[in-house]
Each structure stands twice: as C-alpha cells, then as structure tokens.
Design a protein around this motif. Structure first.
Motif, PDB file in Angstrom:
ATOM      1  N   ALA A 259       0.774  -1.524  -0.065  1.00 53.55           N
ATOM      2  CA  ALA A 259       0.491   0.473  -0.292  1.00 53.55           C
ATOM      3  C   ALA A 259       0.951   1.166   0.051  1.00 53.55           C
ATOM      4  CB  ALA A 259      -0.468   0.533   1.673  1.00 53.55           C
ATOM      5  N   HIS A 260      -0.042   2.593  -0.869  1.00 50.49           N
ATOM      6  CA  HIS A 260       0.785   3.344  -0.693  1.00 50.49           C
ATOM      7  C   HIS A 260       0.372   3.880   1.011  1.00 50.49           C
ATOM      8  CE1 HIS A 260       2.386   7.466  -1.864  1.00 50.49           C
ATOM      9  NE2 HIS A 260       1.516   8.397  -1.079  1.00 50.49           N
ATOM     10  N   ILE A 261       1.564   4.734   1.744  1.00 51.46           N
ATOM     11  CA  ILE A 261       1.248   5.214   3.008  1.00 51.46           C
ATOM     12  C   ILE A 261       1.698   6.720   2.820  1.00 51.46           C
ATOM     13  CG2 ILE A 261       2.068   4.879   5.294  1.00 51.46           C
ATOM     14  CD1 ILE A 261       2.590   2.053   5.095  1.00 51.46           C
ATOM     15  N   TYR A 262       1.079   7.346   3.180  1.00 48.24           N
ATOM     16  CA  TYR A 262       1.178   8.920   3.326  1.00 48.24           C
ATOM     17  C   TYR A 262       1.617   9.156   4.500  1.00 48.24           C
ATOM     18  CZ  TYR A 262      -2.159   9.301  -0.550  1.00 48.24           C
ATOM     19  OH  TYR A 262      -3.610   8.974  -1.359  1.00 48.24           O
ATOM     20  N   ALA A 263       1.258   8.885   5.803  1.00 43.76           N
ATOM     21  CA  ALA A 263       1.820   8.918   6.810  1.00 43.76           C
ATOM     22  C   ALA A 263       1.608   8.097   8.095  1.00 43.76           C
ATOM     23  CB  ALA A 263       1.387  10.608   7.135  1.00 43.76           C
ATOM     24  N   GLU A 264       2.655   8.035   8.739  1.00 42.47           N
ATOM     25  CA  GLU A 264       2.502   7.279  10.873  1.00 42.47           C
ATOM     26  C   GLU A 264       1.748   7.913  11.314  1.00 42.47           C
ATOM     27  OE1 GLU A 264       4.415   4.038  14.087  1.00 42.47           O
ATOM     28  OE2 GLU A 264       5.592   4.804  11.932  1.00 42.47           O
ATOM     29  N   ILE A 265       0.560   7.779  12.110  1.00 40.34           N
ATOM     30  CA  ILE A 265       0.554   8.251  13.579  1.00 40.34           C
ATOM     31  C   ILE A 265       1.506   7.789  14.506  1.00 40.34           C
ATOM     32  CG2 ILE A 265      -1.663   8.683  15.021  1.00 40.34           C
ATOM     33  CD1 ILE A 265      -4.086   8.334  12.316  1.00 40.34           C
ATOM     34  N   SER A 266       2.109   8.618  15.122  1.00 36.07           N
ATOM     35  CA  SER A 266       2.446   8.703  16.152  1.00 36.07           C
ATOM     36  C   SER A 266       2.642   8.766  17.283  1.00 36.07           C
ATOM     37  CB  SER A 266       3.923   8.666  15.564  1.00 36.07           C
ATOM     38  OG  SER A 266       4.880   8.597  14.434  1.00 36.07           O
ATOM     39  N   GLY A 267       1.406   9.506  17.635  1.00 37.72           N
ATOM     40  CA  GLY A 267       1.506  10.139  19.105  1.00 37.72           C
ATOM     41  C   GLY A 267       0.566  10.938  18.825  1.00 37.72           C
ATOM     42  N   TYR A 268      -0.443  10.849  19.745  1.00 37.74           N
ATOM     43  CA  TYR A 268      -1.988  11.150  20.124  1.00 37.74           C
ATOM     44  C   TYR A 268      -2.436  11.566  21.392  1.00 37.74           C
ATOM     45  CZ  TYR A 268      -6.840  12.024  20.817  1.00 37.74           C
ATOM     46  OH  TYR A 268      -8.056  12.134  21.695  1.00 37.74           O
ATOM     47  N   ALA A 269      -2.862  12.558  21.861  1.00 36.56           N
ATOM     48  CA  ALA A 269      -3.087  13.277  23.338  1.00 36.56           C
ATOM     49  C   ALA A 269      -4.339  14.091  23.349  1.00 36.56           C
ATOM     50  CB  ALA A 269      -1.987  13.276  23.990  1.00 36.56           C
ATOM     51  N   PHE A 410     -11.874  21.318  25.642  1.00 36.15           N
ATOM     52  CA  PHE A 410     -10.652  20.745  25.032  1.00 36.15           C
ATOM     53  C   PHE A 410      -9.718  20.945  24.541  1.00 36.15           C
ATOM     54  CE2 PHE A 410     -15.304  19.486  25.051  1.00 36.15           C
ATOM     55  CZ  PHE A 410     -14.924  17.881  26.026  1.00 36.15           C
ATOM     56  N   GLN A 411      -8.376  19.985  24.779  1.00 37.47           N
ATOM     57  CA  GLN A 411      -7.027  20.383  23.464  1.00 37.47           C
ATOM     58  C   GLN A 411      -6.679  19.582  23.605  1.00 37.47           C
ATOM     59  OE1 GLN A 411      -6.281  24.172  23.711  1.00 37.47           O
ATOM     60  NE2 GLN A 411      -8.189  23.753  25.277  1.00 37.47           N
ATOM     61  N   SER A 412      -5.911  18.782  22.081  1.00 40.62           N
ATOM     62  CA  SER A 412      -5.781  17.928  21.845  1.00 40.62           C
ATOM     63  C   SER A 412      -4.727  18.669  20.537  1.00 40.62           C
ATOM     64  CB  SER A 412      -7.146  17.079  20.939  1.00 40.62           C
ATOM     65  OG  SER A 412      -7.761  16.600  21.790  1.00 40.62           O
ATOM     66  N   ALA A 413      -3.905  16.870  20.629  1.00 37.85           N
ATOM     67  CA  ALA A 413      -2.795  16.971  19.917  1.00 37.85           C
ATOM     68  C   ALA A 413      -2.389  15.624  18.801  1.00 37.85           C
ATOM     69  CB  ALA A 413      -1.450  17.741  20.690  1.00 37.85           C
ATOM     70  N   MET A 414      -1.541  15.721  17.604  1.00 32.51           N
ATOM     71  CA  MET A 414      -1.831  14.859  17.133  1.00 32.51           C
ATOM     72  C   MET A 414       0.081  15.112  16.764  1.00 32.51           C
ATOM     73  SD  MET A 414      -3.172  12.446  14.826  1.00 32.51           S
ATOM     74  CE  MET A 414      -4.426  11.423  15.957  1.00 32.51           C
ATOM     75  N   VAL A 415       0.522  13.981  16.923  1.00 35.02           N
ATOM     76  CA  VAL A 415       1.959  13.386  15.517  1.00 35.02           C
ATOM     77  C   VAL A 415       1.988  12.137  14.708  1.00 35.02           C
ATOM     78  CG1 VAL A 415       4.511  13.572  15.642  1.00 35.02           C
ATOM     79  CG2 VAL A 415       3.065  13.795  17.845  1.00 35.02           C
ATOM     80  N   LEU A 416       2.436  13.067  13.345  1.00 31.09           N
ATOM     81  CA  LEU A 416       2.481  12.099  12.106  1.00 31.09           C
ATOM     82  C   LEU A 416       3.890  12.601  11.431  1.00 31.09           C
ATOM     83  CD1 LEU A 416      -0.768  13.755   9.800  1.00 31.09           C
ATOM     84  CD2 LEU A 416      -0.901  11.469  11.596  1.00 31.09           C
ATOM     85  N   THR A 417       4.254  11.353  11.604  1.00 31.91           N
ATOM     86  CA  THR A 417       5.269  11.293  10.475  1.00 31.91           C
ATOM     87  C   THR A 417       5.908  10.774   9.489  1.00 31.91           C
ATOM     88  OG1 THR A 417       5.647   8.901  12.010  1.00 31.91           O
ATOM     89  CG2 THR A 417       6.320  10.720  12.960  1.00 31.91           C
ATOM     90  N   ARG A 418       6.755  11.423   8.842  1.00 32.24           N
ATOM     91  CA  ARG A 418       7.231  10.183   7.031  1.00 32.24           C
ATOM     92  C   ARG A 418       6.899   9.272   7.533  1.00 32.24           C
ATOM     93  NH1 ARG A 418       8.889  11.713   2.568  1.00 32.24           N
ATOM     94  NH2 ARG A 418       9.030  14.288   3.505  1.00 32.24           N
ATOM     95  N   PRO A 419       6.614   8.328   6.366  1.00 32.56           N
ATOM     96  CA  PRO A 419       6.975   6.578   6.289  1.00 32.56           C
ATOM     97  C   PRO A 419       8.384   6.269   5.648  1.00 32.56           C
ATOM     98  CG  PRO A 419       5.288   7.752   4.758  1.00 32.56           C
ATOM     99  CD  PRO A 419       5.510   8.802   5.581  1.00 32.56           C
ATOM    100  N   GLU A 420       8.057   5.033   6.377  1.00 31.88           N
ATOM    101  CA  GLU A 420       9.765   4.596   6.497  1.00 31.88           C
ATOM    102  C   GLU A 420      10.808   3.907   4.618  1.00 31.88           C
ATOM    103  OE1 GLU A 420      10.309   1.076   8.173  1.00 31.88           O
ATOM    104  OE2 GLU A 420       9.825   1.815  10.398  1.00 31.88           O
TER     105      GLU A 420
END
Length: 424
Positions: A259-269, A410-420
C-alpha cells in the motif's frame, strides 16, 4: 510503545470548501487561495456574521442516489462521499476483509444540524407552535436527531461490522476520532478503521449561537479575506463545513499488500482545562500538556517537529493561547518551526476541521510543502512565531504536529511522521 502495533494512513478522502476531493483541496491550500465567501446556503442578512467557507457540493454528481440524498443530512453525505474517496485511494479490497474486523470512528461536533433545523421549522409551523406534532416530519427525522446515524451511514458504505462509534468533543472531534481509531488498531480490536469527521453547520441556529457570543467575524464586506489567524486585525473565526475521511491500517498489514502510506500516526493526546466553557488561559498550559503527551507517545523530542498545523481559528484568545503552548512545549525550537492555519483558507468547520487538518498534514508530508496562512499581512506582536504568511514553502517534513482547541476546554494534539523509505 515498542511492542504496540503501528498505525498508518493509506487512504484520504476530502470534501472541503473550494473543491471536492483531496487533490482539489491540496491544490487550494498549497496555492494559498481562499474559499470563504458570503453565505449562499441561506439568507444571511439577519445575522451579524454573514460569511463562511461553503462546499460547492452536488450530491448526485458525487454518486449519491435519490434515496440516499433524501435520507441523509448534508453532513452524512459529505462523510459518505469522502469515505468512498478514501477507500478508492487506499486500493484496499474491502470485500476480501472480515467485516467484523473493520471499524468506523467518526467525529462530529453538531451532527445533522441542517436537517434538524429544517424539520423543526416544518413540524413547528415556522416556529409558531410550541407543541409540535412529529407526524409532520419525514420518516428519517429520528436519524437526524441521533448522531450515531452518521457513523452508521459510513459503516454501511464500506460494509463495516466491527466497532463503530461517534466521537463528539466539539472542535477537537476530528482529531479525537482519528486518535480513537488508532487506538482500536493498536489494541488489536480491528485490522482496518475508516475514520475522520464531518460537519455541515451552516444553518440559522449555528449562526445565531456564534453571533450571540461574538465568536465569528463581522467582516462581511471582505469575505475572501475575513479569516485572519494571527493577524493584528483578526476579529473572529469564519464558519465552514466539510469532511475528511481516512483508511487506517496496521503498518505491517499495509506493507504486506504494498500500500501507499501517506503518514504514520505516531502520537496523540487530549486534555481538558476544566476551567471555562469557551475561555482559554493565556499561558496555553493545557494545550502544551497535550502536545508534550503526544510527543512522548511518539517518542520524539520537541526539536523533531518540522511543521505545526495550528488550530489558528482567528480569535484573539485562541491565537495567543496556542502561541504560548508551542513555546512551552517546544522551547526555543518553536521559533524555528513553521506554523500555519488552513482555516485562513477554508474556514472553521467545527468538528470536521481537525480531520481536514490531518489530511493537510499528511499531504504536506507527501509533497514536502508547508501550506501558508492566508490573509496574514500584519502579525500580532503577541503572536511572534513563524506563521508562514501568504505563500507556501518547500521543505522536507519528517514529523508534523497538528493541534485543536474546542469549547468545553478540550485540547488535542497529534504527531504524524514520514513513513519509512518515503522520498523527500
């Protein structure tokens, strides 16, 4: 986190102001064009704020049949169309999957607002009857009243029989639903999750509510430049509408099928300030705590962040609040990090915007481009970070932070990272 299943985005679908589809959306925001205009979905004359980011949306042209159009509220139509695009984009054969292992997590702040208002006008005889008769309503009136109908429509679209839910946390709903979907995958409760958010709030009741608290801008004579996050002249947000939907998979599942991967969801809070329904502390403590927790889950230092997609609503207290939060959580690196708000171009679609902004982040990683903050000509001295005014920038992005702030604290944050292995 070392033994946790990794979660990636393999399909994106978007319905946003300025054009239908993820490509049209990206073309708009990467070019710094605005799609805010005088409201056309209803007569805006009675309202203080008369501008919005509207979708030019023809449900039949987007493949919805007459029964679907009659049955579904505009928000549900957005979600179904965006979900279909995300599924097609993922190239995943859903028919080959165990339906009990396909989940749906959908965010929405205000549910089926447009149809609810429309039907209330009918059954109350234009508001003249205090006691209403449900017999005058359409058969689907109950579906409009219950937000779970939105998730059900998406589940029926993809044949999902796994965990299905609606996440409604105000303006962070679009971040929180995707965060919840990622947890479903990490916990092994699903193999694939369709997630995102949708809202179609441009209705009289919504306009009147935001008018009452003066949250939306009265800059009606300049609709194309009315949304001005971080600018000295900002005076409220511009309402919007739309949807973004994603196909999420476990990394190894996606890798095995090529599959083509756009990004990884690496962190959320997510955090809540337990302070005020609409007010924000100037120090940004709660958003800073969410950012720090998301970075911790991603096992990244603040210095790893290459771009911040801000909440950037264009209200004075929000812009100050998150500017302080970025400084608190990222330290001196905040001054070296480009920050922008796409709400300057598409408006604030309440619960949907968090997912639309996740789509912007994933596409920014994909294309190596930081979208700009439109209409930013004179930065507020209190907002002294690099807010990427007016024009996009080319930049390799390995880690991107997206944040949201919503009524209720409410306050939310998400970290997206480049796929390998992805190219720059």
């Amino acid at each position: 986190m070392s033994n946790a299943r990794r979660v990636v985005i393999t399909g994106i679908g978007v319905m946003a102001p300025g054009g239908g589809g993820a490509k049209e959306f990206w073309d708009l925001i990467s070019a710094g064009r605005t799609a805010t205009r005088r409201i056309t979905l209803l007569d805006p004359e009675p309202y203080r704020s008369q501008v919005a980011g509207e979708c030019d949306f023809d449900p039949a042209a987007h493949g919805l049949g007459p029964q679907e159009i009659r049955r579904m509220d505009r928000a549900a139509q957005f979600a179904v169309v965006a979900a279909r695009e995300a599924v097609a984009d993922s190239e995943l054969e859903f028919a080959s999957l165990d339906p009990g292992r396909i989940g749906v997590a959908l965010g929405s702040a205000v549910g089926c607002t447009m149809k609810l208002e429309e039907e209330y006008v009918v059954i109350s005889n234009g508001g003249r009857m205090w006691l209403t008769d449900h017999e005058y309503a359409v058969p689907h009136f109950y579906d409009y009243f219950v937000p779970s109908s939105l998730a059900a429509e998406v589940a029926w679209t993809v044949g999902a029989e796994g965990p299905t839910s609606v996440v409604s946390a105000g303006c962070t709903s679009g971040l929180d639903s995707v965060g919840y979907a990622a947890d479903l995958l990490r916990d092994g409760d699903a193999d694939v999750v369709i997630t995102g958010a949708t809202d179609a709030p441009i209705a009289g009741i919504t306009l009147a509510c935001f008018d009452a608290i003066k949250a939306t801008t009265p800059r009606n004579d300049e609709p194309g430049t009315a949304s001005r996050p971080f600018d000295r002249s900002r005076n409220g947000f511009v309402l919007g509408e739309g949807s973004a939907m994603f196909v999420l998979e476990e990394y190894e599942h996606a890798r095995r099928r090529g599959a083509h991967i756009y990004a990884e969801i690496s962190g959320y809070a997510s955090r809540c300030n337990a302070y005020h329904m609409t007010g924000l502390r100037a120090d940004g403590r709660e958003m800073s705590a969410a950012i720090t927790a998301a970075l911790d889950e991603a096992r990244l230092p603040g210095t790893a962040i290459d771009y911040i997609n801000a909440h950037g609503s264009g209200t004075r207290q929000n812009d100050r609040h998150e500017t302080a939060a970025f400084k608190s959580s990222l330290g001196e690196h905040a001054y070296r990090t480009p920050v922008s708000s796409i709400k300057s171009m598409v408006g604030h679609s309440l619960g949907a915007i968090g997912s639309i902004e996740i789509a912007a982040c994933a596409l920014a990683i994909e294309h190596g481009i930081v979208p700009p903050t439109a209409n930013l000509h004179e930065p507020d001295p209190e907002c002294d970070l690099d807010y990427v005014p007016l024009a996009a920038r080319e930049r390799r992005l390995d880690a991107v932070l997206s944040v949201g702030s919503g009524f209720g604290g409410f306050q939310s944050a998400m970290v997206l990272t480049r796929p390998e292995g992805a190219a720059s």
